[in-house]
Design a protein around this motif. Structure first.
Motif, PDB file in Angstrom:
ATOM      1  N   GLN A 294      10.206  -1.464   8.434  1.00 34.40           N
ATOM      2  CA  GLN A 294       9.680  -0.259   9.906  1.00 34.40           C
ATOM      3  C   GLN A 294       8.542  -0.463  10.395  1.00 34.40           C
ATOM      4  O   GLN A 294       8.646  -0.129  11.404  1.00 34.40           O
ATOM      5  CB  GLN A 294      10.379   1.539   8.918  1.00 34.40           C
ATOM      6  CG  GLN A 294      11.548   1.180   8.426  1.00 34.40           C
ATOM      7  CD  GLN A 294      11.272   3.512   8.056  1.00 34.40           C
ATOM      8  OE1 GLN A 294      11.785   2.999   6.905  1.00 34.40           O
ATOM      9  NE2 GLN A 294      11.565   4.209   8.730  1.00 34.40           N
ATOM     10  N   VAL A 295       8.030  -0.969  10.076  1.00 37.78           N
ATOM     11  CA  VAL A 295       5.969  -1.259  10.071  1.00 37.78           C
ATOM     12  C   VAL A 295       6.720  -2.767  10.884  1.00 37.78           C
ATOM     13  O   VAL A 295       5.747  -2.490  12.307  1.00 37.78           O
ATOM     14  CB  VAL A 295       5.821  -1.662   9.245  1.00 37.78           C
ATOM     15  CG1 VAL A 295       4.284  -1.967   9.379  1.00 37.78           C
ATOM     16  CG2 VAL A 295       5.343  -0.550   7.998  1.00 37.78           C
TER      17      VAL A 295
ATOM     18  N   GLU B 160       5.186   3.283  10.720  1.00 39.15           N
ATOM     19  CA  GLU B 160       6.325   2.926  10.725  1.00 39.15           C
ATOM     20  C   GLU B 160       7.866   3.588  11.809  1.00 39.15           C
ATOM     21  O   GLU B 160       7.467   4.617  12.327  1.00 39.15           O
ATOM     22  CB  GLU B 160       7.117   3.976   9.631  1.00 39.15           C
ATOM     23  CG  GLU B 160       6.485   3.011   8.109  1.00 39.15           C
ATOM     24  CD  GLU B 160       6.941   3.401   6.945  1.00 39.15           C
ATOM     25  OE1 GLU B 160       8.503   3.962   7.028  1.00 39.15           O
ATOM     26  OE2 GLU B 160       6.751   2.920   5.767  1.00 39.15           O
ATOM     27  N   SER B 161       8.848   2.735  12.579  1.00 40.84           N
ATOM     28  CA  SER B 161       9.224   3.053  13.269  1.00 40.84           C
ATOM     29  C   SER B 161       9.990   4.184  13.118  1.00 40.84           C
ATOM     30  O   SER B 161      10.875   3.480  11.602  1.00 40.84           O
ATOM     31  CB  SER B 161       9.642   2.307  13.879  1.00 40.84           C
ATOM     32  OG  SER B 161      11.095   2.277  14.939  1.00 40.84           O
TER      33      SER B 161
ATOM     34  N   TRP C 175       0.111  -4.175   6.255  1.00 43.85           N
ATOM     35  CA  TRP C 175       1.345  -3.665   6.885  1.00 43.85           C
ATOM     36  C   TRP C 175       1.423  -2.406   5.889  1.00 43.85           C
ATOM     37  O   TRP C 175       1.610  -1.141   7.264  1.00 43.85           O
ATOM     38  CB  TRP C 175       2.518  -4.296   6.887  1.00 43.85           C
ATOM     39  CG  TRP C 175       3.110  -4.205   5.449  1.00 43.85           C
ATOM     40  CD1 TRP C 175       3.061  -5.541   4.414  1.00 43.85           C
ATOM     41  CD2 TRP C 175       4.185  -3.694   4.545  1.00 43.85           C
ATOM     42  NE1 TRP C 175       3.905  -5.816   3.422  1.00 43.85           N
ATOM     43  CE2 TRP C 175       4.626  -4.943   3.614  1.00 43.85           C
ATOM     44  CE3 TRP C 175       4.687  -2.400   4.887  1.00 43.85           C
ATOM     45  CZ2 TRP C 175       5.540  -3.801   2.106  1.00 43.85           C
ATOM     46  CZ3 TRP C 175       5.676  -2.136   3.835  1.00 43.85           C
ATOM     47  CH2 TRP C 175       6.026  -2.215   2.773  1.00 43.85           C
TER      48      TRP C 175
ATOM     49  N   HIS D  83      10.499  -0.304   3.841  1.00 47.58           N
ATOM     50  CA  HIS D  83       9.470   0.538   5.107  1.00 47.58           C
ATOM     51  C   HIS D  83       8.456  -1.252   5.277  1.00 47.58           C
ATOM     52  O   HIS D  83       8.456  -0.422   6.482  1.00 47.58           O
ATOM     53  CB  HIS D  83       8.124   0.628   3.537  1.00 47.58           C
ATOM     54  CG  HIS D  83       9.077   2.228   2.817  1.00 47.58           C
ATOM     55  ND1 HIS D  83       9.130   3.555   3.766  1.00 47.58           N
ATOM     56  CD2 HIS D  83       9.383   2.111   1.927  1.00 47.58           C
ATOM     57  CE1 HIS D  83       9.543   4.548   3.292  1.00 47.58           C
ATOM     58  NE2 HIS D  83       9.097   3.574   1.877  1.00 47.58           N
TER      59      HIS D  83
END
Length: 283
Positions: free
Chosen positions: A78-79, A8-9, A3, A75
């Motif tokens: 987010q991924v 990332e979102s 990942w 992080h």
């Protein structure tokens, strides 16, 4: 789990470092990863959810100073969120629908949502009222130390499960179940909740299958870590740990074996049509 360095979102709302407002009544169903009876202080939690706990004092919101471990978990979230967006975008598009991306809210200690104010002891949850996933990243320490479910994929499963509830909300499943529960006795209402939660587990598996097909993110031991996480938060296991006995009629999330079975069904098939727990004769 591969990942690091992935997209990332940006659909993250960071509320860490302060809470404010007063306790408000629940505005809708809260869909959480773990059962309420395994919270550290269920009485306090219930007071905050029902509005019996008074008010909280306003706290000045300061920039949150996250640790290296917290930054790492953020992080990862987010991924994983970006992966769920791609997966469900594609799945919805294939059936002629458009997927609406949810927001993940990061918080510490307590948080206000459209469903009321909840405390970290509740664990991660999804609020249909505002279509947001809420998580205190400290839960990942709980997942490893208290529930015995370490590993990055176990942490990813947490987010994927709550996003599964978002999918149910978009499809109208959550609302239908909630209406049925309002006219059911406690045992039937709990049974409906179990089917809802197991479907969210299956949807989490569908996400894993889809993401691995697109970018081969799974590594050796990942699936086992995810299955271990699903097993660790089964109703039977949590009840045995918290109260020394198992009460099947009070189950709201499913047994360890059931959660593993439906999560694995989603991973193996990658087909959300295989996740219809409401038509399953045996869970």
């Amino acid at each position: 789990m591969r990942w690091r360095g992935e997209q990332e979102s940006s659909n993250i709302e960071d509320r860490r470092g302060g809470i404010s407002g007063k306790h408000i009544g629940i505005g809708g169903v809260v869909l959480g990863l773990v059962a309420l009876y395994f919270t550290k202080d269920p009485t306090l939690l219930l007071q905050s959810l029902t509005g019996d706990g008074g008010t909280t004092t306003q706290e000045a919101s300061q920039p949150y100073q996250e640790s290296t471990a917290e930054a790492d978990n953020r992080h990862l979230v987010q991924v994983v969120l970006a992966d769920t967006e791609r997966a469900w975008d594609d799945i919805f598009a294939k059936s002629g629908k458009q997927y609406e991306h949810p927001t993940v809210v990061l918080f510490t200690n307590a948080v206000d949502s459209a469903c009321g104010q909840a405390q970290s002891a509740m664990g991660p949850f999804y609020c249909p009222g505002d279509r947001k996933v809420y998580i205190d990243l400290a839960f990942y320490d709980e997942l490893q130390q208290r529930f015995g479910a370490p590993g990055e994929f176990a942490r990813a499963y947490v987010i994927a499960h709550e996003v599964g509830h978002h999918v149910q909300n978009l499809l109208g499943v959550s609302d239908k179940v909630h209406r049925l529960q309002q006219t059911s006795d406690d045992v039937k209402a709990n049974a409906l909740s179990v089917r809802l939660e197991l479907q969210a587990d299956c949807y989490a598996g569908v996400w894993a299958h889809s993401t691995d097909q697109s970018r081969h993110f799974l590594e050796s031991g990942d699936i086992e870590a995810g299955l271990n996480a699903a097993s660790a938060i089964g109703d039977d296991r949590l009840q045995q740990q918290s109260q020394g006995r198992v009460v099947p009629d009070s189950f709201t999330h499913g047994t360890s074996a059931q959660r593993v079975r439906w999560f694995k069904r989603g991973i193996d098939s990658g087909d959300m049509e295989q996740c219809n727990t409401f038509k399953a004769g045996q869970l």
